[in-house]
Design a protein around this motif. Structure first.
Motif, short mmCIF file in Angstrom:
data_model
loop_
_atom_site.label_atom_id
_atom_site.label_comp_id
_atom_site.label_asym_id
_atom_site.label_seq_id
_atom_site.Cartn_x
_atom_site.Cartn_y
_atom_site.Cartn_z
N PHE A 196 -2.53 9.42 4.47
CA PHE A 196 -3.29 8.39 5.17
C PHE A 196 -4.38 7.92 4.21
N MET A 197 -4.25 6.69 3.73
CA MET A 197 -5.10 6.20 2.63
C MET A 197 -5.91 4.99 3.04
N VAL A 198 -7.20 5.03 2.79
CA VAL A 198 -8.08 3.86 2.94
C VAL A 198 -8.19 3.20 1.58
N THR A 199 -7.99 1.89 1.52
CA THR A 199 -8.03 1.20 0.23
C THR A 199 -8.40 -0.26 0.39
N HIS A 200 -9.01 -0.82 -0.66
CA HIS A 200 -9.23 -2.26 -0.77
C HIS A 200 -8.14 -2.92 -1.61
N ASP A 201 -7.30 -2.10 -2.23
CA ASP A 201 -6.35 -2.57 -3.23
C ASP A 201 -5.00 -2.90 -2.58
N SER A 202 -4.70 -4.18 -2.45
CA SER A 202 -3.45 -4.59 -1.81
C SER A 202 -2.24 -4.16 -2.62
N PHE A 203 -2.37 -4.10 -3.95
CA PHE A 203 -1.25 -3.68 -4.78
C PHE A 203 -0.88 -2.23 -4.48
#
Length: 254
Positions: A196-203
């Protein structure tokens, strides 16, 4: 594996109450790689901190592996965090005075289980994530991508039910980010890991099975990966642009 129902969390600032999560419901299946995205202030980090039991929540339910987390005392919560959750942070959180292999073994050392089985698993993880050549080096002697792959290996050393990753590629260049996402993919494919990952990186998010978009404390949309990473990346970018447009104030009548 993870079940969140009608989760609500607010912060009291002075005498004013600010709602951050406004009834979030979601689930993550065993072996699934899920990302959460959204603008700053959407509630991503608060959601992750509620799931990891680092901050309390007012209403709703969180169950991990069928076990309800609300109402546990700190001793039991610490046990859940150490035995059932693995953590990967943006700033690696490695101990400078320990080698790469020793850092991977830290959760086992805390449990008093740095035994032959733990050593064998550490060696397997080192091979799986391509860090055999740096196993005896110290964090300051290796690259950011290698440090983060070390952190991913450490998160798996206790066979957790779920890995919680908080902006794991936030401090990395594009090449290093790709190697870290490959590490997560390997963890999922080779070890059945649930992430389960929180990210700003769409890639980075485009390699996940599913992406949850948060806006203003609510789930705006969930997108399933159709099996084509490039196509999924385009779908994500379209959804993020649409979400941003809806957030912009209407100035046409001013």
């Amino acid at each position: 594996m993870l079940y969140v129902k009608d989760l609500k969390k607010s912060y009291l600032v002075g005498k004013k109450n600010y709602p951050v999560l406004k009834g979030v419901s979601l689930s993550v299946a065993k072996g699934e790689f899920v990302a959460v995205m959204g603008p700053s202030g959407s509630g991503k980090s608060t959601l992750l901190n509620c799931i990891s039991c680092y901050i309390p929540f007012e209403e709703g339910r969180i169950a991990l592996g069928g076990q309800e987390l609300k109402g546990m005392d700190e001793t039991h919560l610490a046990k859940v965090r150490n035995e059932k959750l693995g953590f990967v942070f943006q700033d690696f959180m490695l101990l400078d005075g320990l080698t790469v292999k020793e850092n991977i073994l830290v959760p086992r050392i805390i449990q008093g289980k740095a035994d032959r089985e733990g050593e064998a698993l550490a060696d397997r993880l080192i091979r799986l994530f391509g860090i055999s050549l740096i196993a005896d080096k110290y964090p300051a002697e290796v690259s950011g991508g290698e440090r983060q792959r070390t952190a991913v290996a450490r998160s798996l050393i206790n066979h957790p039910l779920m890995i919680l990753a908080d902006e794991p590629t936030g401090n990395l260049d594009s090449r290093s980010s790709r190697t870290v996402i490959e590490a997560f993919e390997n963890a999922k494919q080779q070890m059945g890991a649930t992430i389960f990952m929180v990210t700003h990186d769409s890639f980075s998010a485009s390699f996940c099975d599913r992406v949850i978009l948060l806006r203003d404390g609510c789930i705006y949309q969930q997108l399933e990966n159709p099996g084509d990473q490039r196509h999924f990346h385009d779908l994500l970018l379209d959804a993020i642009r649409e979400m941003s447009r809806e957030e912009e104030p209407d100035t046409s009548r001013s």
